[in-house]
Design a protein around this motif. Structure first.
Motif, short mmCIF file in Angstrom:
data_model
loop_
_atom_site.label_atom_id
_atom_site.label_comp_id
_atom_site.label_asym_id
_atom_site.label_seq_id
_atom_site.Cartn_x
_atom_site.Cartn_y
_atom_site.Cartn_z
N ASP A 1 0.84 -1.20 0.00
CA ASP A 1 0.00 0.00 0.00
C ASP A 1 0.87 1.25 0.00
OD1 ASP A 1 -2.29 -1.62 0.21
OD2 ASP A 1 -2.42 -1.39 2.38
N PHE A 2 1.89 1.24 0.85
CA PHE A 2 2.80 2.39 0.92
C PHE A 2 3.47 2.63 -0.43
CE2 PHE A 2 7.04 4.08 1.11
CZ PHE A 2 6.83 5.28 1.77
N LEU A 3 3.97 1.57 -1.05
CA LEU A 3 4.68 1.72 -2.32
C LEU A 3 3.77 2.29 -3.39
CD1 LEU A 3 6.75 -1.56 -2.13
CD2 LEU A 3 7.65 0.78 -1.91
N PHE A 4 2.49 1.93 -3.38
CA PHE A 4 1.54 2.50 -4.34
C PHE A 4 1.39 4.01 -4.10
CE2 PHE A 4 -2.81 3.78 -5.49
CZ PHE A 4 -2.77 3.49 -6.84
N VAL A 5 1.19 4.39 -2.85
CA VAL A 5 1.00 5.81 -2.52
C VAL A 5 2.29 6.59 -2.80
CG1 VAL A 5 0.56 7.42 -0.61
CG2 VAL A 5 -0.87 5.38 -0.90
N ALA A 6 3.44 6.01 -2.47
CA ALA A 6 4.71 6.68 -2.74
C ALA A 6 4.93 6.87 -4.23
CB ALA A 6 5.86 5.88 -2.12
N ALA A 7 4.55 5.88 -5.04
CA ALA A 7 4.67 6.02 -6.50
C ALA A 7 3.83 7.18 -7.00
CB ALA A 7 4.27 4.71 -7.19
N ARG A 8 2.64 7.32 -6.47
CA ARG A 8 1.79 8.44 -6.86
C ARG A 8 2.38 9.77 -6.38
NH1 ARG A 8 -3.77 8.96 -5.87
NH2 ARG A 8 -3.67 10.07 -7.84
N ALA A 9 2.95 9.76 -5.18
CA ALA A 9 3.54 10.98 -4.63
C ALA A 9 4.68 11.48 -5.51
CB ALA A 9 4.00 10.75 -3.20
N VAL A 10 5.55 10.57 -5.96
CA VAL A 10 6.67 11.00 -6.80
C VAL A 10 6.24 11.30 -8.23
CG1 VAL A 10 8.36 9.80 -5.36
CG2 VAL A 10 7.47 8.67 -7.42
N ASN A 11 5.02 10.96 -8.58
CA ASN A 11 4.44 11.33 -9.87
C ASN A 11 3.68 12.65 -9.72
OD1 ASN A 11 5.23 9.66 -11.92
ND2 ASN A 11 3.52 8.24 -11.73
N ASP A 12 4.35 13.64 -9.15
CA ASP A 12 3.76 14.97 -8.97
C ASP A 12 2.44 14.87 -8.21
OD1 ASP A 12 3.52 17.76 -9.14
OD2 ASP A 12 2.58 17.67 -11.13
N ASN A 13 2.46 14.12 -7.12
CA ASN A 13 1.27 13.92 -6.27
C ASN A 13 0.06 13.43 -7.06
OD1 ASN A 13 2.30 14.41 -3.70
ND2 ASN A 13 2.22 16.60 -4.03
N GLY A 14 0.33 12.59 -8.03
CA GLY A 14 -0.74 11.99 -8.82
C GLY A 14 -1.04 12.72 -10.11
N ASN A 15 -0.55 13.93 -10.27
CA ASN A 15 -0.81 14.70 -11.49
C ASN A 15 -0.16 14.09 -12.72
OD1 ASN A 15 -2.44 16.92 -10.45
ND2 ASN A 15 -0.59 17.54 -9.35
N ALA A 16 0.95 13.37 -12.52
CA ALA A 16 1.65 12.74 -13.64
C ALA A 16 1.38 11.24 -13.73
CB ALA A 16 3.15 13.00 -13.52
N ASP A 17 0.39 10.75 -12.98
CA ASP A 17 0.03 9.33 -13.07
C ASP A 17 -0.44 9.01 -14.48
OD1 ASP A 17 0.57 8.57 -10.46
OD2 ASP A 17 -1.49 8.88 -9.77
#
Length: 193
Positions: free
Chosen positions: A168-184
């Motif tokens: 779960d953490f790794l999913f949220v962290a991936a979104r965080a480093v993707n411009d807080n989800g803007n670059a998902d």
């Protein structure tokens, strides 16, 4: 403390390895596969940290703590609790370790854009590496669950909760480093039909 002077011992040349209890098991044993996959997830996190160390220092510190905890998890799995006295206190994952990850998830999640679809693995190099680590952590979790289903085996319930929360953490962290989800990169169902 662990002390490793000699890397090769030849004791595993027959396809077996020693658990923390001294018991020999096949290297293909489900328990060995589970803690080996935890180690693989840890290695993937190490690769992700190549991309987080400079730019995402707070996330990198969280990942560093998780890497250390994953060694604790491997030690937990390598010393099965068969109810027999060991002569020492085995290292076990405890609820506080899961609680710490939950706090980190909540901290990162508060700034994320709401999801409108499933996220495809990718975006930035850091996010792609974190997604890879997440999928390996999920595989480790599946193996641990399968191991726990065997009536001859025991898996620490806190360890199962912990590995679930790591992914779960790794999913949220991936979104965080993707411009807080803007670059998902979002899944578009049926896009290429």
């Amino acid at each position: 403390m662990v002390k490793l002077n000699k890397i090769y011992t030849r004791t595993g040349d027959d396809g077996t390895t020693g658990l923390g209890t001294g018991e020999r098991r096949l290297k293909s044993d489900l328990r060995v596969d589970a803690y080996g996959t935890v180690d693989e997830a840890n290695a993937c996190i190490g690769m992700a940290r190549v991309h987080t160390a400079q730019t995402y220092q707070a996330i990198d510190a969280m990942l560093s703590r998780i890497q250390n905890d994953l060694f604790d998890l491997g030690a937990d799995l390598a010393v099965p609790d068969d109810g027999k006295p060991l002569g020492y206190e085995p290292l076990r994952i405890i609820a506080a370790q899961t609680g710490r990850i939950e706090k980190d998830i909540d901290l990162l999640n508060k700034d994320l854009q709401p999801l409108r679809s499933f996220v495809l693995n990718g975006g930035s190099p850091a996010a792609a590496a974190l997604h890879l680590a997440r999928t390996v952590a999920r595989r480790a979790e599946r193996l641990m669950v399968a191991l726990a289903q065997d009536p001859r085996e025991h898996v620490n319930r806190d360890a199962l909760k912990y590995i679930n929360r790591v992914s779960d953490f790794l999913f949220v962290a991936a979104r965080a480093v993707n411009d807080n989800g803007n670059a998902d990169v979002l899944w578009v169902p049926g896009k290429n039909r």
